[in-house]
Design an enzyme around this catalytic site. Structure first.
Site: not given
Ligand code: PEP
Length: 252
Positions: A94, A9-11, A96, A166, A234-235, A172, A213
């Site tokens: 998600h 997930n590049w956001k 967010e 999640e 994500g990241g 994040g 994470s």
């Molecule tokens: C996400 O946004 O779905 C996520 C898991 O982010 P991160 O891996 O950066 O915690």
């Protein structure tokens, strides 16, 4: 047997030209890894560029969101059929989106039904906030998000759904859950909620991912758990070596 699944997930990261660079680099690295369903989810505006580069790569493409209506006066929104022309997947609910765009379980469920209509594979996110975690509400929140979010689709479509657990406090933050704790949530809260809706067989067939994470260093800890089938990343999905290491760990 559930095929392992890893999605990035590049956001709201990467311009169109940066997307071309990252997709090209990822395609080269990931092509040697088999036995894992791999999906990239760049921003809407980059989907067409990514789709062209991913053709024939064995890597799927997903959107990060979509509207539930077929079309019409919804300025700034993107309809399911528009996503379907480029993508095979869509992330729904998600945290967010829930936190910043007021997406309720009801909205997530409408979007799920819209995904069914155009046959997009939905990746439905569930997870408790830090406050809910600290006040022992994980079971209640995750069970509710799963049963309200996933209800009412056909028994043919249900096994196609992918769920991502999640915990919001892990997203994040660099503070991932542990493999064992995440597995308990998936095994004891998420799969039973799915079983109540669609039966035990579907609950065992649906892929459930962990997200929060995940890195190349901790991925193995989650993937070695019996009820966790992969990761929503994500990241680390923006870093070629990390995403490669995570995907490689899922293949083992
Ligand atoms: C996400 O946004 O779905 C996520 C898991 O982010 P991160 O891996 O950066 O915690």
């Amino acid at each position: 047997m559930r095929t392992p699944f890893v999605a990035g997930n590049w956001k709201m990261n990467k311009t169109i030209s940066e997307t071309r660079e990252l997709v090209t680099a990822l395609t080269l690295k990931l092509k040697e890894i088999g036995g894992v369903e791999k999906v990239l989810c760049p921003p809407f505006i980059s989907l067409a560029a990514a789709a062209a580069l991913l053709e024939g790569s064995g890597i799927g493409l997903g959107a990060q969101n979509m509207h539930w209506e077929e079309k019409g006066a919804y300025t700034g929104e993107v309809a399911p059929a528009m996503v379907k022309e480029l993508c095979g997947y869509v992330i729904l609910g998600h945290s967010e989106r829930r936190a910043y765009f007021s997406e309720s379980d009801e909205i997530v469920n409408r979007k799920l039904h819209a995904a069914q209509k155009v046959n997009l594979t939905p990746i439905v996110c569930v997870g408790e906030t830090l406050e809910q975690y600290e006040s022992n509400q994980t079971r209640e929140v995750v069970s509710r998000q799963t049963s309200q979010g996933l209800k009412g689709v056909t028994s043919e479509f249900a096994p196609q759904i992918v769920v991502a657990y999640e915990p919001v406090w892990a997203i994040g933050t660099g503070k991932a859950s542990t493999g064992e704790a995440a597995n308990v949530v998936v095994r004891d809260f998420i799969r039973p909620a799915i079983a109540e809706l669609y039966g035990q067989q579907t609950a065992q067939a649906i892929r459930v991912l962990y997200g929060g994470s995940v890195t190349g260093a901790n991925a193995e800890e989650f993937f070695s758990q019996p009820d966790i089938d992969g990761a929503l990343v994500g990241g680390a999905s923006l870093k070629v070596d990390d995403f490669y290491a995570i995907t490689k760990a899922a293949a083992r």
